[in-house]
Design an enzyme around this catalytic site. Sequence first.
Site, PDB file in Angstrom:
ATOM      1  N   PHE A   9       5.051  45.938 -21.023  1.00  0.00           N
ATOM      2  CA  PHE A   9       5.910  47.119 -20.871  1.00  0.00           C
ATOM      3  C   PHE A   9       5.049  48.379 -21.008  1.00  0.00           C
ATOM      4  O   PHE A   9       4.241  48.479 -21.924  1.00  0.00           O
ATOM      5  CB  PHE A   9       6.995  47.079 -21.955  1.00  0.00           C
ATOM      6  CG  PHE A   9       8.108  48.058 -21.737  1.00  0.00           C
ATOM      7  CD1 PHE A   9       9.154  47.758 -20.888  1.00  0.00           C
ATOM      8  CD2 PHE A   9       8.113  49.277 -22.392  1.00  0.00           C
ATOM      9  CE1 PHE A   9      10.194  48.658 -20.697  1.00  0.00           C
ATOM     10  CE2 PHE A   9       9.145  50.180 -22.205  1.00  0.00           C
ATOM     11  CZ  PHE A   9      10.191  49.870 -21.355  1.00  0.00           C
ATOM     12  N   TYR A  44      18.372  47.896 -29.581  1.00  0.00           N
ATOM     13  CA  TYR A  44      19.494  48.170 -28.664  1.00  0.00           C
ATOM     14  C   TYR A  44      19.606  47.182 -27.508  1.00  0.00           C
ATOM     15  O   TYR A  44      20.487  47.323 -26.675  1.00  0.00           O
ATOM     16  CB  TYR A  44      19.416  49.602 -28.113  1.00  0.00           C
ATOM     17  CG  TYR A  44      18.095  49.985 -27.463  1.00  0.00           C
ATOM     18  CD1 TYR A  44      17.778  49.571 -26.179  1.00  0.00           C
ATOM     19  CD2 TYR A  44      17.161  50.760 -28.139  1.00  0.00           C
ATOM     20  CE1 TYR A  44      16.581  49.915 -25.595  1.00  0.00           C
ATOM     21  CE2 TYR A  44      15.955  51.118 -27.568  1.00  0.00           C
ATOM     22  CZ  TYR A  44      15.663  50.689 -26.292  1.00  0.00           C
ATOM     23  OH  TYR A  44      14.472  51.020 -25.727  1.00  0.00           O
ATOM     24  N   LYS A  45      18.713  46.184 -27.452  1.00  0.00           N
ATOM     25  CA  LYS A  45      18.805  45.195 -26.367  1.00  0.00           C
ATOM     26  C   LYS A  45      19.686  44.042 -26.836  1.00  0.00           C
ATOM     27  O   LYS A  45      20.889  44.218 -26.985  1.00  0.00           O
ATOM     28  CB  LYS A  45      17.398  44.771 -25.957  1.00  0.00           C
ATOM     29  CG  LYS A  45      16.646  45.937 -25.304  1.00  0.00           C
ATOM     30  CD  LYS A  45      15.206  45.651 -25.005  1.00  0.00           C
ATOM     31  CE  LYS A  45      14.582  46.868 -24.321  1.00  0.00           C
ATOM     32  NZ  LYS A  45      13.115  46.849 -24.370  1.00  0.00           N
ATOM     33  N   ARG A  84      16.765  41.841 -11.727  1.00  0.00           N
ATOM     34  CA  ARG A  84      16.681  41.274 -13.063  1.00  0.00           C
ATOM     35  C   ARG A  84      18.076  41.069 -13.638  1.00  0.00           C
ATOM     36  O   ARG A  84      18.902  41.981 -13.626  1.00  0.00           O
ATOM     37  CB  ARG A  84      15.880  42.230 -13.941  1.00  0.00           C
ATOM     38  CG  ARG A  84      15.495  41.686 -15.281  1.00  0.00           C
ATOM     39  CD  ARG A  84      14.562  42.627 -15.994  1.00  0.00           C
ATOM     40  NE  ARG A  84      15.237  43.856 -16.407  1.00  0.00           N
ATOM     41  CZ  ARG A  84      14.876  44.593 -17.468  1.00  0.00           C
ATOM     42  NH1 ARG A  84      13.818  44.244 -18.177  1.00  0.00           N
ATOM     43  NH2 ARG A  84      15.522  45.690 -17.781  1.00  0.00           N
ATOM     44  N   ASP A 139       5.267  42.072 -29.662  1.00  0.00           N
ATOM     45  CA  ASP A 139       6.442  42.874 -29.365  1.00  0.00           C
ATOM     46  C   ASP A 139       7.597  41.917 -29.046  1.00  0.00           C
ATOM     47  O   ASP A 139       7.495  41.106 -28.107  1.00  0.00           O
ATOM     48  CB  ASP A 139       6.161  43.811 -28.174  1.00  0.00           C
ATOM     49  CG  ASP A 139       7.294  44.808 -27.955  1.00  0.00           C
ATOM     50  OD1 ASP A 139       8.458  44.455 -28.241  1.00  0.00           O
ATOM     51  OD2 ASP A 139       7.006  45.923 -27.482  1.00  0.00           O
TER      52      ASP A 139
HETATM   53  C1  LIG Z   1      12.482  47.995 -24.224  1.00  0.00           C
HETATM   54  C2  LIG Z   1      11.056  47.905 -24.654  1.00  0.00           C
HETATM   55  C3  LIG Z   1      10.473  48.918 -25.400  1.00  0.00           C
HETATM   56  C4  LIG Z   1      11.284  50.152 -25.699  1.00  0.00           C
HETATM   57  O1  LIG Z   1      10.628  51.071 -26.483  1.00  0.00           O
HETATM   58  P1  LIG Z   1      11.418  52.358 -26.996  1.00  0.00           P
HETATM   59  O2  LIG Z   1      10.493  52.980 -27.959  1.00  0.00           O
HETATM   60  O3  LIG Z   1      12.694  51.870 -27.595  1.00  0.00           O
HETATM   61  O4  LIG Z   1      11.720  53.218 -25.828  1.00  0.00           O
HETATM   62  C5  LIG Z   1       9.167  48.764 -25.814  1.00  0.00           C
HETATM   63  N1  LIG Z   1       8.461  47.649 -25.504  1.00  0.00           N
HETATM   64  C6  LIG Z   1       9.002  46.645 -24.782  1.00  0.00           C
HETATM   65  C7  LIG Z   1       8.198  45.440 -24.468  1.00  0.00           C
HETATM   66  C8  LIG Z   1      10.305  46.752 -24.323  1.00  0.00           C
HETATM   67  O5  LIG Z   1      10.840  45.780 -23.594  1.00  0.00           O
END
Ligand SMILES: *Cc1c(COP(=O)(O)O)cnc(C)c1O
Length: 428
Positions: free
Chosen positions: A127, A224-225, A387, A199
């Site tokens: 990401f 939040y996911k 997705r 992560d």
């Molecule tokens: C969704 C996601 C994030 C989100 O980071 P925020 O700081 O909440 O914007 C970070 N890393 C991964 C791998 C994600 O899927």
Amino acid sequence: MTTLEDCRALDAQDPLRALRDQFLIPEGVLYLDGNSLGVLPKAAPARIAEVVAKEWGEGLIRSWNTASWFDLPQRLGDKVARLIGAAPGEVVCTDSTSVNLYKVLFAALSQQKDSGRKLVVSERSNFPTDLYIAESLCRERGFTLKLIEAGELQGPDSVLTDEVAVLMLTHVNYRTGAMHDMKAVTAAAHAAGALTVWDLAHSAGAVPVALNESNADYAIGCGYKYLNGGPGAPAFAWVHTRHAGKFEQPLSGWWGHAAPFEFTPHYRPAPGVGRYLCGTQPVIALAGLECGLDTVLAAESFNGANGAMAALRAKSLALTDLFIALVEERCAGQGLALVTPREHARRGSQVCLSRDEGAYAIVQALIARGVIGDYRAGDSQMPDILRFGFTPLYLGFEDVWNSVEHLVQVLETGEWRRAEFNRKNAVT
Ligand SMILES: *Cc1c(COP(=O)(O)O)cnc(C)c1O
């Protein structure tokens, strides 16, 4: 061929079906985007209203003690711990995933600063925020970020040389849904003398995670996911207890101090994971996160000793297996290709399909029909992706059938070619 009746029969036998009643899902929506933003728990509006009106409105400053605001990050952290194979006292809920990544990666690099190792290894497909944070930290701290391709870790020429300080990976890839074997990869990293940072953004609440059993070093994840904590909910951070008293927190705010209310002029970090806190915590957002965590923990009652995630995982795999089978049966010849690994051990809780043309527009046409998935743009290495996230807490087998039925119609009628579906929005 799988039929609608088969899907209904699966729903009728599904022991987790009642968990759906914990959520407010709009009429007519098939929500396949819980991997981006989980749905609203029914308990959240009333709980947040109570925190605002009673705890803030009436309790005022007293609520730090009387409503236990002060230990919210630890108390919620203990709930997250049950979902990620960690122990009580090892997790805090705070800040964003990006900020927490900064903190844990800094800590891991500090531990390696005298080792002579200069590389941080991650995947090019990680990401972007993870890569951006690592890029700037490496620059500040004199390390080099080395990006590898997906699959290179498993290759014969190990990238895990004696130059690697930290291996920083996302457990389930946000785009492809491919999952790493955390235990094996961690063991390989440790054998090479590297520390691991995981992560768990697409893992926590989605797949079983065993941080302690895997002997991982540092982990962070998103609220939040799959944890349904609400937009921008606080994230979490974990550190193995062997590092807990030692690691350095770069954002040395007073909430991570051993005794913040002594108001001493010098920073003295809290002994354990508490030092990951920086400043005053977002109490209202934490209240929303707790409602989300409780929706996932509710699955514990279906699986006793094995925890919530074992029960949820079995259903998640059944849902994604069904989706893959139906797409392959019913959309054959429509140019869709499966990107997500078929093998269960390598699959997260989502299914990604690629298509050379129209991926964005197909997703828009589905959204117009109430089937909410999302689109991720490809690059030179990777095609555009449709997705679909499958959250076993609130999706059933008939929902999968109906989603595929809409996909079939969008493709067979060419509906996606309409101009309105081909204009790009700011947030995809
Ligand atoms: C969704 C996601 C994030 C989100 O980071 P925020 O700081 O909440 O914007 C970070 N890393 C991964 C791998 C994600 O899927």
